[in-house]
Design an enzyme around this catalytic site. Structure first.
Site, mmCIF file in Angstrom:
data_model
loop_
_atom_site.group_PDB
_atom_site.id
_atom_site.type_symbol
_atom_site.label_atom_id
_atom_site.label_comp_id
_atom_site.label_asym_id
_atom_site.label_seq_id
_atom_site.Cartn_x
_atom_site.Cartn_y
_atom_site.Cartn_z
ATOM 1 N NE ARG A 302 -3.698 -2.106 2.690
ATOM 2 C CZ ARG A 302 -3.553 -3.188 3.469
ATOM 3 N NH1 ARG A 302 -2.446 -3.329 4.192
ATOM 4 N NH2 ARG A 302 -4.498 -4.104 3.543
ATOM 5 N NE ARG A 338 -3.828 -0.183 -2.771
ATOM 6 C CZ ARG A 338 -4.613 -0.427 -1.718
ATOM 7 N NH1 ARG A 338 -5.588 -1.311 -1.823
ATOM 8 N NH2 ARG A 338 -4.417 0.177 -0.575
ATOM 9 C CD GLU A 436 -10.122 -1.814 -4.765
ATOM 10 O OE1 GLU A 436 -9.967 -1.523 -3.576
ATOM 11 O OE2 GLU A 436 -9.605 -1.169 -5.710
ATOM 12 C CG ASN A 459 -11.163 -5.317 3.184
ATOM 13 O OD1 ASN A 459 -11.396 -6.510 3.282
ATOM 14 N ND2 ASN A 459 -10.117 -4.754 3.746
ATOM 15 C CG ASP A 460 -13.026 -0.516 -0.981
ATOM 16 O OD1 ASP A 460 -13.672 -0.063 -0.023
ATOM 17 O OD2 ASP A 460 -11.958 -0.011 -1.374
ATOM 18 N NE ARG A 470 -14.299 -2.998 5.894
ATOM 19 C CZ ARG A 470 -13.174 -3.396 6.457
ATOM 20 N NH1 ARG A 470 -13.205 -4.163 7.512
ATOM 21 N NH2 ARG A 470 -12.008 -3.046 5.956
#
Length: 575
Positions: A302, A338, A436, A459-460, A470
């Protein structure tokens, strides 16, 4: 009488010990008027507190570099040192003191609330939780101003540890725990990516967070059981309950020691299917943790953590050094980096753009394409670093073909510039994309034709599919990875990749959750990316799996449209 509280389990294990309540200094701040003749003295109080905290943090930073504290803490300490130098924090508080003739503590809290409001505009849950850095720096300053030492009790003689109960914990707090018999962490706030969660996992200390008012429900020295696997905290247990949890703890510790034996074993299923277990990292300091469990590579680096919480964006050379160090450390193992993934927010170089709905706004690849100069700088740095290892570049949050085309055009421009400058780079760097958004999962053809690999950001994908934030307590209970629609999107993406020979990985939390490993294997997934702490447990699941038996069962699950039936069927897979 014993009672039980349920929270969010963020670090596995069982802790039995006595409560140590950590003061929540921000609740003790009063507002009072400062006479003009004392303003200079009040400003000096603030400056002195800043100098004291900066000295403490620099000392803690030194501890991370000498190995006395876990390396993951270092990045958080760096960020908090930068926050102390940020004019939006201290200088703004000084102005409040002068203009409103108020005390330093109150001025700091007012500025904190202003900055936290800005952080809450960030859509990404990990980055949104970085508002905790602001809160924790302010609380540290306030504790100095109020004269709170915040010391931990000495080691107990009864063999039980200390369970730290706090509103929240900063990385600076946790470093001091290394000299104490800390058994567990319990906090009012926090999530899977909060400081408490990350540090607890790195130190293998059981932790439960998000308990809301736990500090008001327990007393100092009270006996407590923390079940970091199930998210349960038992207050005032009797001897029978304590004995039961001692037995469970022994069993868990035995299992954990057995897992270490799997480190050097290849991740291969019973029927001979090879599986790649990759690491999610935030920076170069995480590489050592990943190598300790012998990962097959980095599935997600990340890069946004190079950018946030600073006055100026990192230049090309700084980015190059960060990427180079990870690639060199991983040797011949692939490293998937990423590109910048963050929403439109005010944490970047003082940017002032605001949006009515950041979750659906200018974020990730959209932000990068809106800032082509910044994006080009990152791509140049990545390409320059590519000669030091096996680099793969990943574009986040794709939804349209033109986003890929524009990203590839910028990449070609970066290559052309480097060639003109006679700077070497790997011409064969693979470019992939993250799935995503439901639209991407439902229109994979345009990505498969243009890209070399795909990664599912569960997650997304889950949040966008179910229209659920969330981190919003009102709807968080509706966040469900086993919703039939979610599974169809994940399964469809994995199957499409297999059909066209395109590697697919899962790098969201599902990838590191052993409850879903057999399900994902049965879908055809062969590349899992996760926090390094989860790698050996996932490997154990892989070694016990027979994909030939799982595949037909999972195909039946993907046809189900009732969540309860899906959940029951997934639970039966392990049986």
């Amino acid at each position: 009488m014993a009672f039980t509280i349920h929270g969010l389990p963020v670090s596995q294990g069982i802790a039995i010990g006595h409560v140590h309540l950590v003061s929540h200094a921000l609740l003790e701040v009063n507002h009072y008027h400062v006479a003009e003749r004392y303003l200079a003295e009040e400003l000096y109080r603030l400056d002195d507190a800043v100098a004291t905290v900066r000295g403490e943090l620099v000392g803690l930073k030194a501890a991370t570099s000498t190995g006395q504290a876990h390396s993951e803490v270092g990045a958080f300490v760096d960020l908090q040192i930068m926050l102390l130098a940020d004019p939006m924090l201290v200088d703004a508080a000084r102005e409040l003191i002068s203009e409103r003739r108020c005390n330093a503590e109150w001025a700091l809290v007012q500025q904190m609330e202003h900055l936290v409001e800005q952080f809450q505009q960030i859509e990404d849950p990990y980055l949104r939780e970085r508002q905790a850095d602001v809160v924790q720096v302010i609380e540290r300053l306030v504790k100095v101003l109020l004269g709170h030492p915040g010391r931990l009790p000495p080691k107990r003689r009864d063999g039980l540890g200390t369970i730290v109960v706090a509103h929240d914990l900063s990385p600076a707090d946790t470093i001091g725990f290394r000299d104490h018999n800390i058994a567990g962490f319990v906090t009012d706030v926090g999530g899977p990516t909060s400081h408490t969660a990350i540090v607890a996992r790195s130190l293998a200390i059981p932790a439960v967070v998000g308990l809301h008012h736990i500090r008001d429900l327990v007393e100092d020295d009270e006996l407590l059981i923390v079940d970091g696997t199930r998210g349960v905290v038992i207050v005032g247990p009797d001897e029978r309950i304590v004995e039961e949890y001692r037995l469970r703890r022994t069993e868990l510790e035995l299992e954990r020691s057995k897992l270490k034996r799997l480190k050097d074993m290849p991740a291969t299923t019973l029927d001979g299917e090879d599986v790649n277990l990759l690491a999610n990292i935030e920076g170069p300091k995480d590489v050592a943790t990943a190598r300790n469990v012998n990962v097959d590579g980095v599935g997600l680096y990340r890069t946004e953590f190079l950018f946030i919480g600073r006055d100026a964006l990192p230049d090309e050379d700084e980015q190059y050094e960060a990427y180079r160090s990870v690639l060199k450390a991983m040797g011949k193992r692939p490293v998937t980096i990423r590109t910048f993934d963050v929403g439109a927010d005010k944490a970047l170089n003082g940017a002032s753009r605001t949006e009515p709905n950041p979750a659906l706004g200018l974020r990730a690849v959209r932000y990068s394409l809106a800032e082509p100069k910044m994006f080009l700088t990152q791509l140049r740095a990545l390409l320059r670093a590519s000669v030091h290892g096996r680099l793969r570049i990943m574009i986040p949050m794709l939804a349209h073909a033109h986003e890929i085309d524009q990203s590839l055009a910028l990449l070609d421009k970066a290559k052309a510039e480097l060639r003109a400058e006679r700077i070497k780079f790997d011409e064969s760097v693979e470019i992939g994309g993250m799935i995503e958004i439901p639209a991407a999962a439902l229109a994979l053809g345009m990505f498969i034709r243009r890209l070399s690999f795909l990664a599912i950001g569960t997650n997304d994908l889950i949040q966008y599919t179910l229209a659920i934030d969330r981190s919003n307590e009102a709807v968080a209970h509706l966040y469900d990875p086993l919703h039939p629609a979610v599974l169809k999107l994940i399964g469809g993406t994995i199957q499409a990749g297999a059909r066209y020979g395109l590697p697919v990985s899962v790098c969201g939390e599902m990838g590191g959750d052993p409850d879903y490993t057999l399900l994902l294997l049965g879908m055809g997934l062969r590349n899992f990316s996760m926090h390094p702490a989860n790698v050996l447990e996932i490997k154990q699941q892989v070694l016990r799996a027979d994909v030939g038996e799982l595949a037909p069962k999972v195909q039946r699950i993907l046809k189900m449209d009732e969540q309860a039936r899906v959940r029951e069927a997934v639970e039966r897979l392990a049986g």
